[in-house]
Design a protein around this motif. Structure first.
Motif, PDB file in Angstrom:
ATOM      1  N   MET A  34       0.935  -1.177  -0.219  1.00  0.00           N
ATOM      2  CA  MET A  34      -0.148   0.029   0.108  1.00  0.00           C
ATOM      3  C   MET A  34       0.944   1.249  -0.151  1.00  0.00           C
ATOM      4  O   MET A  34       1.787   1.420   0.880  1.00  0.00           O
ATOM      5  N   LYS A  35       0.740   2.328  -0.936  1.00  0.00           N
ATOM      6  CA  LYS A  35       1.493   3.292  -1.384  1.00  0.00           C
ATOM      7  C   LYS A  35       1.122   4.175   0.228  1.00  0.00           C
ATOM      8  O   LYS A  35       0.005   4.146   0.853  1.00  0.00           O
ATOM      9  N   ASN A  36       2.253   4.836   0.646  1.00  0.00           N
ATOM     10  CA  ASN A  36       2.319   5.751   1.936  1.00  0.00           C
ATOM     11  C   ASN A  36       2.098   7.262   1.492  1.00  0.00           C
ATOM     12  O   ASN A  36       2.821   7.840   1.331  1.00  0.00           O
ATOM     13  N   LYS A  37       0.744   7.663   1.043  1.00  0.00           N
ATOM     14  CA  LYS A  37       0.568   8.965   0.468  1.00  0.00           C
ATOM     15  C   LYS A  37       0.592   9.840   1.537  1.00  0.00           C
ATOM     16  O   LYS A  37       1.104  10.952   1.307  1.00  0.00           O
ATOM     17  N   ARG A  38       0.345   9.437   2.772  1.00  0.00           N
ATOM     18  CA  ARG A  38       0.453  10.368   3.820  1.00  0.00           C
ATOM     19  C   ARG A  38       1.787  10.891   4.333  1.00  0.00           C
ATOM     20  O   ARG A  38       2.233  12.106   4.620  1.00  0.00           O
ATOM     21  N   MET A  39       2.689  10.001   4.133  1.00  0.00           N
ATOM     22  CA  MET A  39       4.071  10.085   4.232  1.00  0.00           C
ATOM     23  C   MET A  39       4.601  11.210   3.280  1.00  0.00           C
ATOM     24  O   MET A  39       5.202  12.435   3.413  1.00  0.00           O
ATOM     25  N   LYS A  40       4.158  11.217   1.870  1.00  0.00           N
ATOM     26  CA  LYS A  40       4.641  11.838   0.836  1.00  0.00           C
ATOM     27  C   LYS A  40       4.014  13.115   1.081  1.00  0.00           C
ATOM     28  O   LYS A  40       4.932  14.094   0.743  1.00  0.00           O
ATOM     29  N   ILE A  41       2.873  13.131   1.206  1.00  0.00           N
ATOM     30  CA  ILE A  41       2.291  14.554   1.413  1.00  0.00           C
ATOM     31  C   ILE A  41       2.923  15.597   2.610  1.00  0.00           C
ATOM     32  O   ILE A  41       3.102  16.615   2.453  1.00  0.00           O
ATOM     33  N   ALA A  42       3.151  14.762   3.776  1.00  0.00           N
ATOM     34  CA  ALA A  42       3.961  15.388   4.839  1.00  0.00           C
ATOM     35  C   ALA A  42       5.247  15.920   4.307  1.00  0.00           C
ATOM     36  O   ALA A  42       5.655  16.912   4.763  1.00  0.00           O
ATOM     37  N   ARG A  43       5.923  15.122   3.623  1.00  0.00           N
ATOM     38  CA  ARG A  43       7.172  15.494   3.147  1.00  0.00           C
ATOM     39  C   ARG A  43       7.094  16.939   2.130  1.00  0.00           C
ATOM     40  O   ARG A  43       7.802  17.702   2.472  1.00  0.00           O
ATOM     41  N   ILE A  44       6.164  16.648   1.393  1.00  0.00           N
ATOM     42  CA  ILE A  44       5.769  17.783   0.452  1.00  0.00           C
ATOM     43  C   ILE A  44       5.504  19.257   1.315  1.00  0.00           C
ATOM     44  O   ILE A  44       6.032  20.133   0.867  1.00  0.00           O
ATOM     45  N   GLU A  45       4.787  19.112   2.335  1.00  0.00           N
ATOM     46  CA  GLU A  45       4.248  20.173   2.907  1.00  0.00           C
ATOM     47  C   GLU A  45       5.331  20.683   3.859  1.00  0.00           C
ATOM     48  O   GLU A  45       5.402  21.846   4.033  1.00  0.00           O
ATOM     49  N   LYS A  46       6.279  19.740   4.229  1.00  0.00           N
ATOM     50  CA  LYS A  46       7.537  20.226   4.709  1.00  0.00           C
ATOM     51  C   LYS A  46       8.681  20.889   3.911  1.00  0.00           C
ATOM     52  O   LYS A  46       9.635  21.418   4.310  1.00  0.00           O
ATOM     53  N   ASP A  47       8.271  20.912   2.622  1.00  0.00           N
ATOM     54  CA  ASP A  47       8.914  21.153   1.608  1.00  0.00           C
ATOM     55  C   ASP A  47      10.476  20.455   1.460  1.00  0.00           C
ATOM     56  O   ASP A  47      11.605  20.973   1.231  1.00  0.00           O
ATOM     57  N   PHE A  48      10.261  19.163   1.756  1.00  0.00           N
ATOM     58  CA  PHE A  48      11.633  18.178   1.652  1.00  0.00           C
ATOM     59  C   PHE A  48      11.538  17.652   0.197  1.00  0.00           C
ATOM     60  O   PHE A  48      10.392  17.082  -0.031  1.00  0.00           O
ATOM     61  N   SER A  49      12.701  17.283  -0.355  1.00  0.00           N
ATOM     62  CA  SER A  49      12.667  16.391  -1.491  1.00  0.00           C
ATOM     63  C   SER A  49      12.920  15.206  -0.789  1.00  0.00           C
ATOM     64  O   SER A  49      13.391  14.951   0.390  1.00  0.00           O
ATOM     65  N   GLN A  50      12.716  14.120  -1.549  1.00  0.00           N
ATOM     66  CA  GLN A  50      13.178  12.936  -1.149  1.00  0.00           C
ATOM     67  C   GLN A  50      14.483  12.639  -0.505  1.00  0.00           C
ATOM     68  O   GLN A  50      14.834  12.083   0.400  1.00  0.00           O
ATOM     69  N   GLU A  51      15.587  13.242  -1.262  1.00  0.00           N
ATOM     70  CA  GLU A  51      16.819  13.307  -0.736  1.00  0.00           C
ATOM     71  C   GLU A  51      16.916  13.973   0.417  1.00  0.00           C
ATOM     72  O   GLU A  51      17.909  13.309   1.366  1.00  0.00           O
ATOM     73  N   GLN A  52      16.523  15.106   0.669  1.00  0.00           N
ATOM     74  CA  GLN A  52      16.769  15.800   1.783  1.00  0.00           C
ATOM     75  C   GLN A  52      16.068  15.025   3.072  1.00  0.00           C
ATOM     76  O   GLN A  52      16.617  15.048   4.104  1.00  0.00           O
ATOM     77  N   LEU A  53      14.972  14.240   2.955  1.00  0.00           N
ATOM     78  CA  LEU A  53      14.231  13.662   4.026  1.00  0.00           C
ATOM     79  C   LEU A  53      15.270  12.476   4.355  1.00  0.00           C
ATOM     80  O   LEU A  53      15.658  11.923   5.321  1.00  0.00           O
ATOM     81  N   ALA A  54      15.683  11.757   3.386  1.00  0.00           N
ATOM     82  CA  ALA A  54      16.850  10.677   3.348  1.00  0.00           C
ATOM     83  C   ALA A  54      18.203  10.963   3.972  1.00  0.00           C
ATOM     84  O   ALA A  54      18.496  10.405   5.090  1.00  0.00           O
ATOM     85  N   ASP A  55      18.276  12.229   3.818  1.00  0.00           N
ATOM     86  CA  ASP A  55      19.629  12.825   4.441  1.00  0.00           C
ATOM     87  C   ASP A  55      19.306  12.864   5.934  1.00  0.00           C
ATOM     88  O   ASP A  55      20.191  12.684   6.924  1.00  0.00           O
TER      89      ASP A  55
END
Length: 72
Positions: free
Chosen positions: A1-22
């Protein structure tokens, strides 16, 4: 199941996937796989992601029961 809530929270925080990963000490690919529902993160990683995004485990990772499951 896709984790849309995590993606939305990441985008709201203005993080790229790479920034969150770091921020949580994993690769960008790991974040992408979690968001795509292709990787089940450890509890420790879930907690780290929640802290980085300012969310709770319930906000990002708890699957809510459907009405059918509640009525069983």
């Amino acid at each position: 199941m896709k984790n849309k809530r995590m993606k939305i929270a990441r985008i709201e925080k203005d993080f790229s996937q790479e920034q969150l990963a770091d921020a949580v000490g994993v690769t960008r690919q790991t974040i992408g796989m979690i968001e795509a529902g292709k990787f089940n993160p450890s509890l420790q990683l879930c907690i780290s992601i929640c802290r980085a995004l300012g969310k709770t485990l319930d906000d990002l990772f708890w699957e809510e029961e459907s009405e059918d499951e509640k009525n069983r």
